[in-house]
Design a protein around this motif. Structure first.
Motif, PDB file in Angstrom:
ATOM      1  N   ASP A 126     -10.008   5.607  -6.336  1.00 48.09           N
ATOM      2  CA  ASP A 126      -8.682   5.986  -5.866  1.00 48.09           C
ATOM      3  C   ASP A 126      -7.603   5.328  -6.714  1.00 48.09           C
ATOM      4  O   ASP A 126      -6.620   5.970  -7.089  1.00 48.09           O
ATOM      5  N   ASP A 168     -12.417  14.933  -3.193  1.00 47.93           N
ATOM      6  CA  ASP A 168     -11.830  14.379  -1.971  1.00 47.93           C
ATOM      7  C   ASP A 168     -10.815  13.288  -2.295  1.00 47.93           C
ATOM      8  O   ASP A 168      -9.792  13.142  -1.615  1.00 47.93           O
ATOM      9  N   THR A 169     -11.088  12.513  -3.350  1.00 44.90           N
ATOM     10  CA  THR A 169     -10.174  11.444  -3.747  1.00 44.90           C
ATOM     11  C   THR A 169      -8.917  12.005  -4.409  1.00 44.90           C
ATOM     12  O   THR A 169      -7.795  11.653  -4.039  1.00 44.90           O
ATOM     13  N   ALA A 170      -9.085  12.891  -5.386  1.00 46.71           N
ATOM     14  CA  ALA A 170      -7.951  13.367  -6.185  1.00 46.71           C
ATOM     15  C   ALA A 170      -7.083  14.378  -5.447  1.00 46.71           C
ATOM     16  O   ALA A 170      -5.869  14.441  -5.668  1.00 46.71           O
ATOM     17  N   ASN A 223       0.828  -1.206   0.000  1.00 49.89           N
ATOM     18  CA  ASN A 223       0.000   0.000   0.000  1.00 49.89           C
ATOM     19  C   ASN A 223       0.856   1.248   0.000  1.00 49.89           C
ATOM     20  O   ASN A 223       0.543   2.235  -0.657  1.00 49.89           O
ATOM     21  N   ARG A 251     -15.197   3.649  -4.068  1.00 51.43           N
ATOM     22  CA  ARG A 251     -14.156   4.631  -3.719  1.00 51.43           C
ATOM     23  C   ARG A 251     -12.749   4.050  -3.869  1.00 51.43           C
ATOM     24  O   ARG A 251     -11.836   4.766  -4.269  1.00 51.43           O
ATOM     25  N   GLU A 252     -12.582   2.777  -3.549  1.00 44.08           N
ATOM     26  CA  GLU A 252     -11.256   2.181  -3.696  1.00 44.08           C
ATOM     27  C   GLU A 252     -10.849   2.115  -5.164  1.00 44.08           C
ATOM     28  O   GLU A 252      -9.702   2.402  -5.509  1.00 44.08           O
ATOM     29  N   VAL A 306      -7.363   7.163 -10.048  1.00 43.48           N
ATOM     30  CA  VAL A 306      -6.655   8.441  -9.915  1.00 43.48           C
ATOM     31  C   VAL A 306      -5.151   8.217  -9.831  1.00 43.48           C
ATOM     32  O   VAL A 306      -4.361   8.919 -10.481  1.00 43.48           O
ATOM     33  N   ARG A 307      -4.738   7.204  -9.063  1.00 41.61           N
ATOM     34  CA  ARG A 307      -3.306   6.937  -8.936  1.00 41.61           C
ATOM     35  C   ARG A 307      -2.722   6.432 -10.254  1.00 41.61           C
ATOM     36  O   ARG A 307      -1.581   6.724 -10.583  1.00 41.61           O
ATOM     37  N   GLN A 315       0.964   3.965  -2.775  1.00 38.31           N
ATOM     38  CA  GLN A 315       0.776   5.378  -2.453  1.00 38.31           C
ATOM     39  C   GLN A 315       1.930   6.205  -2.987  1.00 38.31           C
ATOM     40  O   GLN A 315       1.755   7.254  -3.569  1.00 38.31           O
ATOM     41  N   GLN A 326      -5.943  14.445  -2.589  1.00 36.78           N
ATOM     42  CA  GLN A 326      -4.901  13.872  -1.733  1.00 36.78           C
ATOM     43  C   GLN A 326      -3.546  13.923  -2.419  1.00 36.78           C
ATOM     44  O   GLN A 326      -2.507  13.948  -1.770  1.00 36.78           O
ATOM     45  N   TYR A 327      -3.558  13.920  -3.757  1.00 30.54           N
ATOM     46  CA  TYR A 327      -2.332  13.728  -4.516  1.00 30.54           C
ATOM     47  C   TYR A 327      -1.881  14.970  -5.280  1.00 30.54           C
ATOM     48  O   TYR A 327      -0.684  15.229  -5.388  1.00 30.54           O
TER      49      TYR A 327
END
Length: 628
Positions: free
Chosen positions: A186, A230-232, A40, A182-183, A189-190, A44, A234-235
């Motif tokens: 995420d 909220d998801t995007a 993880n 949501r997972e 997005v990554r 990340q 973070q990065y």
């Protein structure tokens, strides 16, 4: 109970065996958890392989600008100058441009990158079978790659459409936020971030979410966009692009979102005809306010296009900027950038289009906009491209880009807005600069912030030294990509010597390149002027091709009226990686010394030296920068 002594070793052996197995199981479980955590962390890290290049600064006079760290580690604001380019299309899993028929390559991208610091690229990443262009990684430093409108909306339509055909019905849109995994989001997005490589990415959620983005979709709800944000966020920084707020006649522009909010009766709240949902009794200010209220907290950076509305009246560009910044949801705390159309089909003729693009640009600049983005359209014809507006907008970008140090490091003093006149005043390195526009058809004579004469319809930059009373208009050269004949109305002022022509056979970025032919002892070249800022330095770059027999020449002369200041002749300095004479496009540049006192303007010379025999040299895409 008595224990038979002879069985004790057996009991101990069994006990030790069981304990050993328990320890092995515990170790395996710990190792599994560690590997899971490590994987993880790696996942990340793969999405955050470098820190955000751009960030926001709260509670400052320039909170509405993008910021980055300069070479000294200090926070530095960034003024955005952007362009739209199509990159990848899912249907072909390769570089594809469905509208402009223009696929960026390394050469074109380098020219875009040296003039635009924001590249808004439409692409749809569909997995490892898509090959990522290497030139994405060239967007470093103060440059950014903005993920275009295509990917996240396409991903949502492809994944969550109940019709199975990449459209989202009203019920699909209304329940979308509750159905999104949501997972998986995420992870998507990554993957996007990993796909863009080392480029500085701004993640764009959607373009015109109030229309559902393309096709027969309804509209994206604020719950859906907040989940995406909220998801995007973070990065990376996250952007959102709103659509038209007004019509050419000045009334408000309806949308599917506006229709839904105005027609709350469940019996009426269905998919209306285009004629019905485009109607609204709201003013354009009310439409804009509704969109900003509804999509609050779904973006870090905001864009807006309202092309027909601003083309009809240039002053509306500045009015939109004021309305956005004064709205409570922004309150000058987040960057806002305005889209300006450089599309052929929206304009009558190139000259009128250029005046409109200039008017909208300087109206927005006078209202302290955070950046400007230009949307080109290239119609393919028998003669390859009709790129007049592409190159006219590039001329304008080069002029505004010259003053980026002033916009990014200068201090705003004041500004003035009326129906006829708009200007903003910046102080920078001992100079006063006024970015302004006279919308009226009469001459404007200003006394504040100093003596300025603005001719009817004039737009641009006026400057003076701090101690001087009167401003002068900054003359910036035109036609630096040679889109027009050298003696046409759009070409600026050129002095020509020798055999000079425009060529469509060799061109770097547009339709034409400058062709210089030499023979025997006859050289060829052109000269053009730019206003001089005493005590500062300029950098001049040009692309050159085809100089097998004749060395290209790039020079700048410090002039005092018509006389050359003999100590200030700056000759070509070839980049270390350049040979200066190539059979493909290569860049040459010069950096001036400090411009001496008494200099009225710089004279720039592009030429080819005389050589035995016949030689042909091409120049294209000249850029001039003010060095900070």
């Amino acid at each position: 109970m008595q224990i038979n002594q002879k069985f004790i070793p057996i009991y101990l052996g069994v006990y030790q065996c069981i304990m050993l197995k328990i320890k092995v199981l515990i170790f395996a479980l710990v190792l599994f958890c560690h590997l899971l955590t490590y994987s993880n962390v790696i996942a990340q890290q793969s999405a955050t392989n470098h820190e955000k290049t751009f960030f926001l600064v709260e509670d400052s006079d320039y909170s509405h600008y993008l910021h980055k760290l300069d070479k000294n580690g200090e926070k530095q604001r960034v003024f955005g100058l952007g362009i739209y380019v199509d990159f990848l299309h899912p249907k072909y899993f390769q570089a594809y441009d469905f509208r402009h028929n223009r696929i960026p390559d390394d050469n074109l991208f380098e020219s875009l990158r040296q003039n635009y610091n924001l590249i808004y690229g439409r692409f749809t990443y569909t997995g490892p079978m898509v090959r990522r262009p290497d030139f994405y990684d060239s967007l470093t430093g103060s440059h950014s790659f903005i993920m275009g409108a295509g990917h996240l909306p396409w991903y949502l339509r492809f994944t969550y459409s109940t019709a199975g055909d990449e459209t989202l019905s009203i019920s699909d849109q209304q329940t979308l936020a509750s159905r999104i995994d949501r997972e998986k989001l995420d992870g998507t997005v990554r993957e996007i971030i990993d796909f863009t490589g080392n480029s500085n990415l701004i993640i764009n959620l959607a373009d015109e979410p109030e229309l559902g983005v393309y096709g027969d979709n309804w509209f994206y709800t604020t719950e859906t966009l907040r989940l995406l944000y909220d998801t995007a966020s973070q990065y990376r920084l996250v952007s959102l692009g709103l659509g038209p707020v007004g019509k050419p006649n000045g009334s408000g522009q309806g949308s599917k979102l506006i229709w839904s909010l105005e027609n709350t009766n469940p019996l009426l709240n269905r998919e209306p005809s285009a004629t019905r949902w485009r109607q609204t009794s709201k003013t354009w200010q009310q439409v804009l306010g509704t969109l900003l209220d509804y999509y609050e907290d779904t973006f870090d950076v905001l864009y807006l296009n309202s092309y027909r509305f601003t083309i009809a009246d240039n002053r509306r560009a500045g009015a939109i900027v004021r309305e956005v910044f004064n709205h409570p949801t922004l309150n000058h705390k987040k960057p806002f950038m305005l889209w300006i159309s450089a599309e052929n089909f929206r304009h009558d003729d190139p000259g009128k289009a250029l005046r409109g693009m200039r008017g909208q640009s300087f109206s927005a600049l006078a209202n302290n906009v955070s950046g400007l983005l230009y949307y080109p359209d290239v119609s393919v014809g028998e003669d390859r491209y009709d790129e007049k507006l592409w190159e006219l907008s590039l001329d304008l970008i080069k002029e505004i880009g010259f003053f980026r140090p002033v916009l990014e490091r200068g201090k705003k003093a004041d500004n003035f807005i009326s129906d006829d006149l708009e200007w903003i005043h910046h102080k920078y390195k001992g100079f006063d600069f006024v970015f302004g526009i006279n919308h009226s058809n009469i001459e404007q004579n200003l006394k504040d912030p100093g003596k300025i004469n603005m001719t009817p319809g004039a737009s641009g930059v006026w400057y003076k030294k701090n101690e001087e009373a009167a401003y002068r208009f900054f003359e910036f050269p035109k036609n630096l990509s040679f889109h027009s004949e050298l003696n046409s109305k759009l070409s600026g002022r050129f002095n020509v010597t020798g055999d000079i022509s425009l060529s469509e056979l060799e061109n770097k970025i547009g339709k034409n390149a400058l062709k210089l032919t030499t023979s025997g002892n006859e050289s060829a070249g052109i000269e053009f002027d730019i206003s001089a800022l005493e005590g500062m330095q300029y950098e001049i770059m040009a692309w050159v091709n085809g100089c097998e027999a004749s060395e290209p020449e790039l020079r700048a002369y410090a002039m005092k009226n018509d006389e050359i200041l003999s100590t200030s002749i700056f000759k070509t300095e070839v980049d270390e990686d350049d040979e200066g004479c190539t059979v493909s496009w290569d860049k040459i540049r010069i950096k001036t010394d400090i411009i001496p006192e008494g200099t009225t303007h710089l004279r720039i010379y592009l030429g080819a030296a005389a050589e035995p025999g016949i030689s042909t040299t091409y120049f294209d895409d000249v850029t001039i920068r003010l060095i900070d």
